[in-house]
Scaffold this motif. Structure first.
Motif, PDB file in Angstrom:
ATOM      1  N   GLN A 205      66.739 -15.044  14.713  1.00 33.29           N
ATOM      2  CA  GLN A 205      67.504 -13.967  14.111  1.00 33.29           C
ATOM      3  C   GLN A 205      66.765 -12.656  14.294  1.00 33.29           C
ATOM      4  O   GLN A 205      65.542 -12.618  14.162  1.00 33.29           O
ATOM      5  CB  GLN A 205      67.698 -14.175  12.594  1.00 33.29           C
ATOM      6  N   ALA A 206      67.520 -11.604  14.588  1.00 35.60           N
ATOM      7  CA  ALA A 206      66.948 -10.264  14.611  1.00 35.60           C
ATOM      8  C   ALA A 206      67.769  -9.415  13.663  1.00 35.60           C
ATOM      9  O   ALA A 206      69.008  -9.486  13.689  1.00 35.60           O
ATOM     10  CB  ALA A 206      66.990  -9.686  16.019  1.00 35.60           C
ATOM     11  N   VAL A 207      67.118  -8.673  12.779  1.00 35.19           N
ATOM     12  CA  VAL A 207      67.858  -7.766  11.905  1.00 35.19           C
ATOM     13  C   VAL A 207      67.237  -6.375  12.014  1.00 35.19           C
ATOM     14  O   VAL A 207      66.052  -6.231  12.285  1.00 35.19           O
ATOM     15  CB  VAL A 207      67.852  -8.191  10.411  1.00 35.19           C
ATOM     16  N   VAL A 208      68.097  -5.372  11.805  1.00 40.62           N
ATOM     17  CA  VAL A 208      67.596  -4.005  11.730  1.00 40.62           C
ATOM     18  C   VAL A 208      67.959  -3.490  10.355  1.00 40.62           C
ATOM     19  O   VAL A 208      69.092  -3.680   9.882  1.00 40.62           O
ATOM     20  CB  VAL A 208      68.224  -3.110  12.826  1.00 40.62           C
ATOM     21  N   MET A 209      67.011  -2.858   9.677  1.00 39.50           N
ATOM     22  CA  MET A 209      67.276  -2.306   8.355  1.00 39.50           C
ATOM     23  C   MET A 209      67.033  -0.812   8.369  1.00 39.50           C
ATOM     24  O   MET A 209      66.089  -0.321   8.982  1.00 39.50           O
ATOM     25  CB  MET A 209      66.408  -2.987   7.306  1.00 39.50           C
ATOM     26  N   VAL A 210      67.925  -0.103   7.714  1.00 36.61           N
ATOM     27  CA  VAL A 210      67.802   1.343   7.602  1.00 36.61           C
ATOM     28  C   VAL A 210      67.486   1.646   6.144  1.00 36.61           C
ATOM     29  O   VAL A 210      68.288   1.328   5.256  1.00 36.61           O
ATOM     30  CB  VAL A 210      69.109   2.038   8.052  1.00 36.61           C
ATOM     31  N   ASP A 211      66.328   2.172   5.887  1.00 38.42           N
ATOM     32  CA  ASP A 211      65.861   2.455   4.524  1.00 38.42           C
ATOM     33  C   ASP A 211      66.028   1.248   3.603  1.00 38.42           C
ATOM     34  O   ASP A 211      66.467   1.370   2.463  1.00 38.42           O
ATOM     35  CB  ASP A 211      66.596   3.671   3.946  1.00 38.42           C
ATOM     36  N   GLY A 212      65.698   0.092   4.124  1.00 39.76           N
ATOM     37  CA  GLY A 212      65.728  -1.110   3.288  1.00 39.76           C
ATOM     38  C   GLY A 212      67.106  -1.707   3.100  1.00 39.76           C
ATOM     39  O   GLY A 212      67.284  -2.628   2.302  1.00 39.76           O
ATOM     40  N   GLN A 213      68.113  -1.177   3.800  1.00 36.39           N
ATOM     41  CA  GLN A 213      69.454  -1.775   3.730  1.00 36.39           C
ATOM     42  C   GLN A 213      69.765  -2.458   5.060  1.00 36.39           C
ATOM     43  O   GLN A 213      69.428  -1.934   6.119  1.00 36.39           O
ATOM     44  CB  GLN A 213      70.517  -0.697   3.454  1.00 36.39           C
TER      45      GLN A 213
END
Ligand code: SF4
Ligand code: SF4
Lengths: 95, 290
Positions: free
Chosen positions: B38-46
């Motif tokens: 799995q790869a996830v990207v988070m923007v400011d913890g979201q």
């Protein structure tokens, strides 16, 4: 953190627990262990910890019952070298 | 082509509510497991976007494929990500990651995000092993135990089993509940032994559902013994692919006498989310240090 390394199989439970809050990474247990079961290094489970910590080496995790057997004679068991070496009482064995 | 019964659905997703360009800290987490990546990207913890796919023959390639798929259509490139953390079995082989952190730390942190701060016990039932973790209200690990020895009773075992019985893996859980009476668990959850044991049961005339039920309950029981050593403190949550298998989860809940928290998130994402959150904390730490 209490880090439990080892396994449970048909014959019993074989876990070495390291209390990482008590452990200061001094390495005395590493020197005391005749079989290279214990190592110290960066805590792989706590990215923000600065000092090293003791853990069971990857190679031994699957076989500690056998790795530690020479230290654990059935009768008249002397104190375990690793446990005796640790001044902060950070190491426990489940068997 | 014959149907591949073990195959679960790969997926990707982008949040419609986040404009990443106005974000301050953009981080990624990549969990390369033995079965899935799995790869996830988070923007400011979201959570901004993710991809969940099967691990290929090598870890670096799987990690790259996952992050590229996650970024597809977002306009974001790897260069826009300030910090990435790798986790999972192949964590040191994530080419774009600056740091590797264990699944234990990442699953606890990820479960805290997915299920909330009340989670105290996390059971990660992954592709190749199973871990029991206690954590505090911030998702920090208090204690953990992983069964280092036997890779049985895990996602991979379930895949082998699905294939053997010609039942799609996503239906195993439901089917296992279609028995009038709960059979004795199979004696072994070891992939190899369970396979021959299951074949023998089928030959002796057991219906598929009953064999599946016996396997699910064996798997649940094995995990309960892991939890016995470390203790159960509520709230309780399950991460990893097996969390989606109602047949295992319901039996586990029954044996433990507690209910696992529910979520709309894909439970396979917990490790990668935890990794991305650590990445954010590491960026913040760097900034403070300056
Ligand atoms: S019991 Fe002996 S072999 Fe085992 S860790 Fe301690 S010193 Fe090493
Ligand atoms: S002797 Fe004790 S304090 Fe020193 S590294 Fe070993 S476990 Fe840690």
């Amino acid at each position: 953190m209490i880090a439990n390394y080892g396994y449970k199989d048909g014959s019993g439970e074989y876990f070495i627990s390291i209390d990482t809050d008590k452990c200061d990474g001094c390495g005395d247990c590493v020197g005391a262990c005749p079989y290279g079961v214990l190592i110290t290094g960066e805590d792989p489970n706590d990215p923000f910890r600065e000092e090293p910590v003791a853990m069971v080496s990857e190679d031994h995790r699957k076989k500690i019952k056998y790795s530690c057997a020479p230290c654990k004679p059935v009768s008249d068991r002397p104190p375990l070298p690793c446990v005796a070496a640790c001044g902060s009482g950070a190491i426990e064995h489940s068997w | 082509m014959t149907e591949e019964f073990w195959r679960w659905t790969e997926s990707r997703w982008t949040s419609p509510d986040i404009d990443w360009k106005s974000g301050d800290i953009i981080t990624a987490g990549c969990d390369v497991g033995s079965v899935s990546t799995q790869a996830v990207v988070m923007v400011d913890g979201q959570l901004y976007c993710y991809a969940n796919m099967r691990t290929g023959s090598d870890s670096p390639d799987s990690a790259m494929r996952a992050i590229n798929w996650a970024l597809e259509g977002t306009g974001m490139t790897l260069d826009d990500i300030q910090y990435s953390v790798g986790t999972g079995y192949g964590r040191v082989n994530v080419p774009f990651a600056q740091r590797a952190i264990t699944e234990i730390a990442c699953h606890a942190r990820g479960a805290n995000f997915i299920y909330g701060s009340t989670v105290r016990t996390v059971l990660d039932m992954g592709g190749q092993d199973c871990k029991a973790i206690h954590c505090d209200e911030r998702g920090k690990v208090v204690s953990f135990l992983m069964n280092d020895k036997c890779a049985a009773g895990t996602g991979r075992g379930m895949e082998v089993f699905a294939d053997l019985l010609n039942v799609p893996i996503t239906q195993i859980g439901e089917l296992s509940l279609q028995v009038d009476e709960e059979p004795e668990p199979v004696s072994s959850t070891c992939v190899v032994f369970a396979k021959s044991e299951a074949s023998a049961l089928l030959r002796s005339g057991w219906p598929k559902e009953k064999v599946i039920a016996a396997y699910c309950s064996a798997m649940a029981h094995r995990v309960v013994t892991l939890l016995e050593r470390i203790g159960m403190e509520e709230d309780f949550a399950i991460t990893g692919g097996i969390a989606k298998n109602i047949g295992v989860v319901s039996r586990l809940e029954k044996e433990l006498g507690v209910k696992a928290l529910q979520t709309d998130y894909d439970t396979q994402l917990a490790g990668a989310i935890g990794a991305a959150l650590f990445a954010k904390a590491l960026v913040e730490k760097q900034r403070k240090g300056k």
